[in-house]
Design an enzyme around this catalytic site. Sequence first.
Site, PDB file in Angstrom:
ATOM      1  N   GLY A 116       0.772  -1.243   0.000  1.00 32.24           N
ATOM      2  CA  GLY A 116       0.000   0.000   0.000  1.00 32.24           C
ATOM      3  C   GLY A 116       0.796   1.283   0.000  1.00 32.24           C
ATOM      4  O   GLY A 116       0.333   2.298  -0.510  1.00 32.24           O
ATOM      5  N   GLU A 172       3.817   4.026   6.200  1.00 31.87           N
ATOM      6  CA  GLU A 172       2.589   3.245   5.988  1.00 31.87           C
ATOM      7  C   GLU A 172       1.585   4.026   5.154  1.00 31.87           C
ATOM      8  O   GLU A 172       1.610   5.251   5.143  1.00 31.87           O
ATOM      9  CB  GLU A 172       1.942   2.924   7.348  1.00 31.87           C
ATOM     10  CG  GLU A 172       2.131   1.486   7.802  1.00 31.87           C
ATOM     11  CD  GLU A 172       1.310   0.460   7.026  1.00 31.87           C
ATOM     12  OE1 GLU A 172       0.919   0.711   5.871  1.00 31.87           O
ATOM     13  OE2 GLU A 172       1.071  -0.615   7.603  1.00 31.87           O
ATOM     14  N   ASP A 173       0.699   3.306   4.487  1.00 34.11           N
ATOM     15  CA  ASP A 173      -0.368   3.982   3.740  1.00 34.11           C
ATOM     16  C   ASP A 173      -1.470   4.460   4.684  1.00 34.11           C
ATOM     17  O   ASP A 173      -1.909   5.595   4.607  1.00 34.11           O
ATOM     18  CB  ASP A 173      -0.932   3.069   2.633  1.00 34.11           C
ATOM     19  CG  ASP A 173      -1.377   1.699   3.146  1.00 34.11           C
ATOM     20  OD1 ASP A 173      -1.111   1.347   4.319  1.00 34.11           O
ATOM     21  OD2 ASP A 173      -1.987   0.947   2.362  1.00 34.11           O
ATOM     22  N   ASP A 217      -5.645   2.285  10.554  1.00 35.47           N
ATOM     23  CA  ASP A 217      -7.092   2.180  10.760  1.00 35.47           C
ATOM     24  C   ASP A 217      -7.325   1.876  12.246  1.00 35.47           C
ATOM     25  O   ASP A 217      -7.315   2.776  13.068  1.00 35.47           O
ATOM     26  CB  ASP A 217      -7.607   1.087   9.819  1.00 35.47           C
ATOM     27  CG  ASP A 217      -9.114   1.014   9.732  1.00 35.47           C
ATOM     28  OD1 ASP A 217      -9.742   2.067   9.593  1.00 35.47           O
ATOM     29  OD2 ASP A 217      -9.662  -0.104   9.796  1.00 35.47           O
ATOM     30  N   GLY A 230      -5.162   0.343  14.052  1.00 34.72           N
ATOM     31  CA  GLY A 230      -3.837   0.463  14.646  1.00 34.72           C
ATOM     32  C   GLY A 230      -3.223  -0.888  15.003  1.00 34.72           C
ATOM     33  O   GLY A 230      -2.061  -0.954  15.404  1.00 34.72           O
ATOM     34  N   THR A 288      -2.275  -3.374  13.078  1.00 38.03           N
ATOM     35  CA  THR A 288      -1.148  -3.704  12.205  1.00 38.03           C
ATOM     36  C   THR A 288       0.110  -2.949  12.643  1.00 38.03           C
ATOM     37  O   THR A 288       1.200  -3.526  12.739  1.00 38.03           O
ATOM     38  CB  THR A 288      -1.478  -3.356  10.737  1.00 38.03           C
ATOM     39  OG1 THR A 288      -2.701  -4.014  10.380  1.00 38.03           O
ATOM     40  CG2 THR A 288      -0.377  -3.782   9.804  1.00 38.03           C
ATOM     41  N   LYS A 315      -7.377   7.115  10.351  1.00 34.12           N
ATOM     42  CA  LYS A 315      -8.802   7.202  10.681  1.00 34.12           C
ATOM     43  C   LYS A 315      -8.909   7.297  12.199  1.00 34.12           C
ATOM     44  O   LYS A 315      -8.981   6.271  12.887  1.00 34.12           O
ATOM     45  CB  LYS A 315      -9.553   5.956  10.184  1.00 34.12           C
ATOM     46  CG  LYS A 315      -9.643   5.828   8.674  1.00 34.12           C
ATOM     47  CD  LYS A 315     -10.418   4.561   8.297  1.00 34.12           C
ATOM     48  CE  LYS A 315     -10.455   4.358   6.798  1.00 34.12           C
ATOM     49  NZ  LYS A 315     -10.995   3.030   6.421  1.00 34.12           N
ATOM     50  N   PHE A 340     -14.328   3.770   3.563  1.00 40.48           N
ATOM     51  CA  PHE A 340     -13.337   2.969   2.839  1.00 40.48           C
ATOM     52  C   PHE A 340     -12.786   3.776   1.663  1.00 40.48           C
ATOM     53  O   PHE A 340     -13.549   4.363   0.899  1.00 40.48           O
ATOM     54  CB  PHE A 340     -13.952   1.663   2.338  1.00 40.48           C
ATOM     55  CG  PHE A 340     -12.948   0.750   1.701  1.00 40.48           C
ATOM     56  CD1 PHE A 340     -12.123  -0.042   2.488  1.00 40.48           C
ATOM     57  CD2 PHE A 340     -12.808   0.705   0.314  1.00 40.48           C
ATOM     58  CE1 PHE A 340     -11.171  -0.871   1.897  1.00 40.48           C
ATOM     59  CE2 PHE A 340     -11.859  -0.129  -0.274  1.00 40.48           C
ATOM     60  CZ  PHE A 340     -11.047  -0.919   0.524  1.00 40.48           C
ATOM     61  N   ASP A 366      -5.776  -0.303  -2.242  1.00 39.40           N
ATOM     62  CA  ASP A 366      -6.549  -1.140  -3.156  1.00 39.40           C
ATOM     63  C   ASP A 366      -7.964  -1.412  -2.695  1.00 39.40           C
ATOM     64  O   ASP A 366      -8.282  -1.345  -1.506  1.00 39.40           O
ATOM     65  CB  ASP A 366      -5.859  -2.494  -3.307  1.00 39.40           C
ATOM     66  CG  ASP A 366      -6.016  -3.360  -2.044  1.00 39.40           C
ATOM     67  OD1 ASP A 366      -5.580  -2.896  -0.973  1.00 39.40           O
ATOM     68  OD2 ASP A 366      -6.587  -4.458  -2.137  1.00 39.40           O
ATOM     69  N   ARG A 395      -4.729   0.560  -7.032  1.00 38.98           N
ATOM     70  CA  ARG A 395      -3.486   1.065  -6.434  1.00 38.98           C
ATOM     71  C   ARG A 395      -2.797   2.086  -7.342  1.00 38.98           C
ATOM     72  O   ARG A 395      -2.028   2.923  -6.885  1.00 38.98           O
ATOM     73  CB  ARG A 395      -2.498  -0.079  -6.171  1.00 38.98           C
ATOM     74  CG  ARG A 395      -2.953  -1.095  -5.137  1.00 38.98           C
ATOM     75  CD  ARG A 395      -1.775  -1.997  -4.769  1.00 38.98           C
ATOM     76  NE  ARG A 395      -2.190  -3.194  -4.061  1.00 38.98           N
ATOM     77  CZ  ARG A 395      -2.398  -3.271  -2.747  1.00 38.98           C
ATOM     78  NH1 ARG A 395      -2.262  -2.188  -2.004  1.00 38.98           N
ATOM     79  NH2 ARG A 395      -2.757  -4.406  -2.177  1.00 38.98           N
TER      80      ARG A 395
HETATM   81  P1  5GP Z   1      -5.371  -1.656  10.893  1.00 39.66           P
HETATM   82  O1  5GP Z   1      -6.827  -1.804  11.248  1.00 39.66           O
HETATM   83  O2  5GP Z   1      -4.577  -2.793  11.383  1.00 39.66           O
HETATM   84  O3  5GP Z   1      -4.835  -0.317  11.353  1.00 39.66           O
HETATM   85  O4  5GP Z   1      -5.294  -1.645   9.314  1.00 39.66           O
HETATM   86  C1  5GP Z   1      -5.185  -2.837   8.624  1.00 39.66           C
HETATM   87  C2  5GP Z   1      -5.056  -2.643   7.134  1.00 39.66           C
HETATM   88  O5  5GP Z   1      -6.360  -2.472   6.614  1.00 39.66           O
HETATM   89  C3  5GP Z   1      -4.287  -1.449   6.600  1.00 39.66           C
HETATM   90  O6  5GP Z   1      -2.896  -1.619   6.560  1.00 39.66           O
HETATM   91  C4  5GP Z   1      -4.842  -1.368   5.191  1.00 39.66           C
HETATM   92  O7  5GP Z   1      -4.190  -2.284   4.350  1.00 39.66           O
HETATM   93  C5  5GP Z   1      -6.277  -1.817   5.390  1.00 39.66           C
HETATM   94  N1  5GP Z   1      -7.222  -0.680   5.392  1.00 39.66           N
HETATM   95  C6  5GP Z   1      -7.768  -0.057   6.449  1.00 39.66           C
HETATM   96  N2  5GP Z   1      -8.614   0.912   6.056  1.00 39.66           N
HETATM   97  C7  5GP Z   1      -8.574   0.898   4.697  1.00 39.66           C
HETATM   98  C8  5GP Z   1      -9.233   1.671   3.673  1.00 39.66           C
HETATM   99  O8  5GP Z   1     -10.046   2.585   3.901  1.00 39.66           O
HETATM  100  N3  5GP Z   1      -8.934   1.348   2.376  1.00 39.66           N
HETATM  101  C9  5GP Z   1      -8.051   0.364   2.036  1.00 39.66           C
HETATM  102  N4  5GP Z   1      -7.835   0.148   0.737  1.00 39.66           N
HETATM  103  N5  5GP Z   1      -7.420  -0.387   2.968  1.00 39.66           N
HETATM  104  C10 5GP Z   1      -7.679  -0.112   4.280  1.00 39.66           C
HETATM  105 MG    MG Z   2      -0.535  -0.658   4.875  1.00 43.04          MG
HETATM  106 MG    MG Z   3      -5.563  -3.996   1.129  1.00 45.21          MG
END
Ligand code: 5GP
Ligand code: MG
Ligand code: MG
Length: 176
Positions: A45, A99-100, A103, A105, A107, A131, A152, A159, A165
């Site tokens: 990402g 990081e991209d 969300d 947190g 990860t 977010k 989203f 993606d 992407r």
């Molecule tokens: P986490 O919840 O662990 O912070 O995020 C997990 C993963 O969910 C992120 O690294 C990302 O790949 C994916 N993700 C979370 N929100 C979005 C979103 O709005 N769009 C996309 N494409 N991926 C997301």
């Molecule tokens: Mg990511």
């Molecule tokens: Mg993804």
Amino acid sequence: MTIKDKTFETSIPEAKILERVKLIADRINKDFEGRTPLFLAVLNGSFMYAADLMKNITIPCEISFVKLASYQGTTSTGTIKEVIGLNEDIRGREVVIVEDIVDTGATMKRMLETLGTREPVGLHICTLLLKPGKLTVPLDIEYVAFEIPNDFIVGYGLDYDQQGRNLRDIYTLVKE
Ligand code: 5GP
Ligand code: MG
Ligand code: MG
């Protein structure tokens, strides 16, 4: 704009992204002056963000890439994410994780735990998107280009089912 079965509308245009990415790079250039940081971009990402960010970094630095491999644990703990591809010795280094999106947190927390065992001198988070409404893990995030609502999004590296992407702008899913 449509990807597979979903409709998306433009949320952050490319010009605004690049303007904000430049500001983040300027801050990093100031904060890390004389420290030669190692940027660790999390694939897939963050590839576009990492490229544009690095074009604006003017201090001596290194860049490398890691990936997170997900697999189901043998117990009921759910998905376990393993950091793969880290060949650099990060001991004693200033590491900036690129990081991209953060969300929930979860990860990023996993990344910090894994990298932390390798004794870097500093671990810093640099995410394109955050977010705040979804964040459930306490994280000290130093660099955030955009705080966004809980919707989203796709584009600029992110993606929907592996597509989108390549898009230059960031798009939000249109709710039906
Ligand atoms: P986490 O919840 O662990 O912070 O995020 C997990 C993963 O969910 C992120 O690294 C990302 O790949 C994916 N993700 C979370 N929100 C979005 C979103 O709005 N769009 C996309 N494409 N991926 C997301
Ligand atoms: Mg990511
Ligand atoms: Mg993804």
